[in-house]
Write an enzyme that holds these catalytic residues in place. Structure first.
Site, PDB file in Angstrom:
ATOM      1  N   SER A 241       0.861  -1.107  -0.014  1.00 27.60           N
ATOM      2  CA  SER A 241      -0.144  -0.023  -0.075  1.00 27.60           C
ATOM      3  C   SER A 241       0.839   1.301  -0.060  1.00 27.60           C
ATOM      4  CB  SER A 241      -0.863  -0.004   1.156  1.00 27.60           C
ATOM      5  OG  SER A 241      -2.018   0.852   1.126  1.00 27.60           O
ATOM      6  N   ASP A 466      -8.078  -3.564  -7.412  1.00 24.47           N
ATOM      7  CA  ASP A 466      -7.750  -2.882  -6.089  1.00 24.47           C
ATOM      8  C   ASP A 466      -8.574  -1.634  -5.742  1.00 24.47           C
ATOM      9  OD1 ASP A 466      -6.460  -1.792  -3.737  1.00 24.47           O
ATOM     10  OD2 ASP A 466      -4.555  -2.917  -4.107  1.00 24.47           O
ATOM     11  N   HIS A 495      -6.904  -5.929  -1.229  1.00 29.91           N
ATOM     12  CA  HIS A 495      -5.408  -5.084  -0.936  1.00 29.91           C
ATOM     13  C   HIS A 495      -4.518  -5.678  -0.458  1.00 29.91           C
ATOM     14  CE1 HIS A 495      -3.637  -1.046  -0.819  1.00 29.91           C
ATOM     15  NE2 HIS A 495      -3.615  -1.204   0.411  1.00 29.91           N
TER      16      HIS A 495
END
Length: 533
Positions: A241, A466, A495
């Site tokens: 991320s 995502d 994710h």
């Protein structure tokens, strides 16, 4: 990169470190080779300062000890501290200590390949739980843990690393909050006032000196100091991320210091995307993944009884929002709390069934299940401090990293337009980021992510649907990091791909980390298994 977050004062800065020897200083100053661009941006001083701090850390090392009992990490995990300057332009000025932890490789001395350092995202996430992937015997990491020490850390401002704050933690989590979706201009003005007060609170509670230095570039410099303190000549890194953007910036600033790097669920690193446009892109992607979840719920109507079509499930969602807006459920769960809870479904496949189950129980008459799941726990002092701190760091880094629009008319126009077609997250996301419009310290120019001399092959892993970090981000980083390899999980949208069971991906992660080898071309994998009710 996080979307809306669910619902201490800054510790005293350490004194400046002692002067290092002339040999260390000479070696440190000679290390960086500032480009014309970094000189133009005034970053050459930071590059020299980072080299000095790294040399100092290499000399000091890390005094590994059993972790403090209240940190919650069992033996044989060990904890320690790495000292870094608040401002790399002044490497002998104020210092802070960063919390790090590790667990040694499980294989032989001959099998060991060094340390693998992890960042889970945020900004504002703690990586200290990473070594527990070994103590909990996570099957996905058995092979890699034989070769690597697993190392986690709290980035600057996070957790145990000179934590920052913007608001009293109890105020931050108290519920119900106002409905994020405005009905009137007065609603918007009220949210603007709250955003401005939050920005002012960040300055008041954290201080200008620290707040000005809460940037991704500085966290990347911290990462290089950690590398040096670990005794590693080159960094092995796994970032998920926002951790992918941290990795991209590190790879740009320190290309010759990278040994292996995996970035998973990628933030688009284009300067024009950081961070205002990135959040608008999130709004679109979250709507798409929300619909994926609704389709799944409808397909499993025999279990959840929420409707046999997406439209039917959506109708029940809108009815739930309207009910909570009229009268917060249990007195504490309003529309804002509903979004904080339900957004976990488009974030992670693992949340599909639990979220649907709570929704189903509510529709069947069990309101307590929803209150238990969505309401903040006001008695959880430690958890509330963590939640407030995470939000403070998220705001501080994103607001300081880049120049944000200051015109309310632009924010209003862009989010009104998006909300028409992508209503699930748009206004909630806007209000969370609006403190950046009145940010009280100077906003920086994002690092221009690109390939530098010595950068090895970087592995990029990304699912196509995502929500938090849309697929285009992986494509953009792939273009910028020449020679990188892109592993695509086609049709999936959870994710954080490397933590899921998908042999097509898991085997390639192992091979890359253990041997450095990748496929000769990019690879598209079929998705991991769809959740079952």
């Amino acid at each position: 990169m996080r979307g809306i977050r669910p619902t201490r004062r800054l510790t005293a800065l350490g004194s400046a470190g002692a002067l290092v020897t002339a040999t260390l200083i000479a070696g440190a100053v000679a290390a960086p080779s500032a480009t014309a661009e970094t000189r133009h941006n005034g970053q050459d001083r930071e590059a020299i300062g980072a080299a000095i701090a790294a040399a100092r850390a290499a000399h000091a090392g890390i005094d590994w000890q059993d972790c403090p009992a209240d940190w919650g990490f069992e033996k044989p995990i060990q904890c320690g501290w790495v000292t870094v300057p608040v401002d790399y332009a002044h490497p002998f000025g104020k210092q802070i200590k960063l919390a790090v932890d590790r667990i040694g490789n499980t294989g032989t001395k001959e099998e060991r390949q060094g340390a693998l350092v992890y960042n889970p995202g945020g900004p504002g996430g703690s990586g200290l739980r990473f070594p527990r992937r070994v103590t909990t015997k996570s099957a996905l990491w058995t092979n890699v843990s034989k070769a690597y020490d697993f190392v986690g850390f709290d980035p600057r401002g996070v957790g145990h690393s000179a934590p920052i704050s913007c608001e009293d933690p109890q105020e931050f989590v108290k519920a119900p909050k106002a409905d994020p979706v405005p009905d009137t201009n007065a609603d918007k003005q009220a949210q603007r006032k709250l955003a401005r007060q939050y920005a002012e609170g960040c300055l008041e509670r954290s201080g200008r000196t620290v707040l000005q230095q809460m940037t991704t570039a500085n966290t990347a410099r911290d990462l290089d100091v950690i590398r040096a303190a670990l005794g590693e000549k080159k960094l092995n890194y796994l970032g998920v991320s926002y951790g992918t953007y941290l990795g991209a910036v590190y790879g740009t600033l320190f290309p010759g210091h990278v040994r292996r790097m995996i970035v998973d669920s990628v933030v688009n690193p284009a300067q024009s995307n950081i961070w205002y446009e990135a959040n608008l892109g999130q709004d679109v992607a979250f709507e798409g993944r929300w619909k994926d979840w609704e389709d799944w719920v409808a397909k499993n109507d025999a279990t959840y009884h929420l409707g046999t079509t997406r439209d039917a499930v959506q109708a029940k969602w809108l009815q739930l929002r309207a009910t909570a807006k009229k009268s917060p459920i249990g007195g504490v769960v309003g529309p804002a709390e509903l979004i904080s809870f339900f957004q976990s479904a488009p974030y992670y496949d693992s949340s599909w069934a639990p979220t649907a189950s709570v929704f189903s129980k509510y529709v069947a008459g069990d309101t307590q299940a929803l209150v238990d799941a969505a309401a903040p726990d006001m008695s959880n002092t430690a958890g509330n401090i963590t939640a407030e701190n995470g939000n403070a760091v998220y705001t501080a880094v994103e607001c300081t990293d880049a120049k944000w629009p200051t015109s309310w008319s632009k924010w209003n126009r862009d989010n009104t337009r998006l909300n028409k077609d992508y209503p699930f997250m748009t206004w909630a996301n806007a209000w969370m980021n609006l403190p950046c419009a009145t940010w009280p310290v100077q906003q920086q120019t994002p690092v221009n992510v690109k390939t530098g001399k010595g950068l090895p092959t970087v592995m990029i892993v990304q699912s196509t649907r995502d929500a938090a970090t849309p697929f285009e981000g992986a494509v953009e980083l792939h273009k910028r990091f020449k020679g990188s390899r892109l592993i695509i999980e086609n049709g999936a949208g959870s994710h954080g791909v490397t933590g899921l069971v998908n042999p097509c991906i898991n085997s390639r992660v192992d091979t890359y980390l253990l041997t450095g080898r990748t496929d000769s071309a990019d690879v598209t994998c079929t998705p991991h298994a769809t959740p079952t009710p």
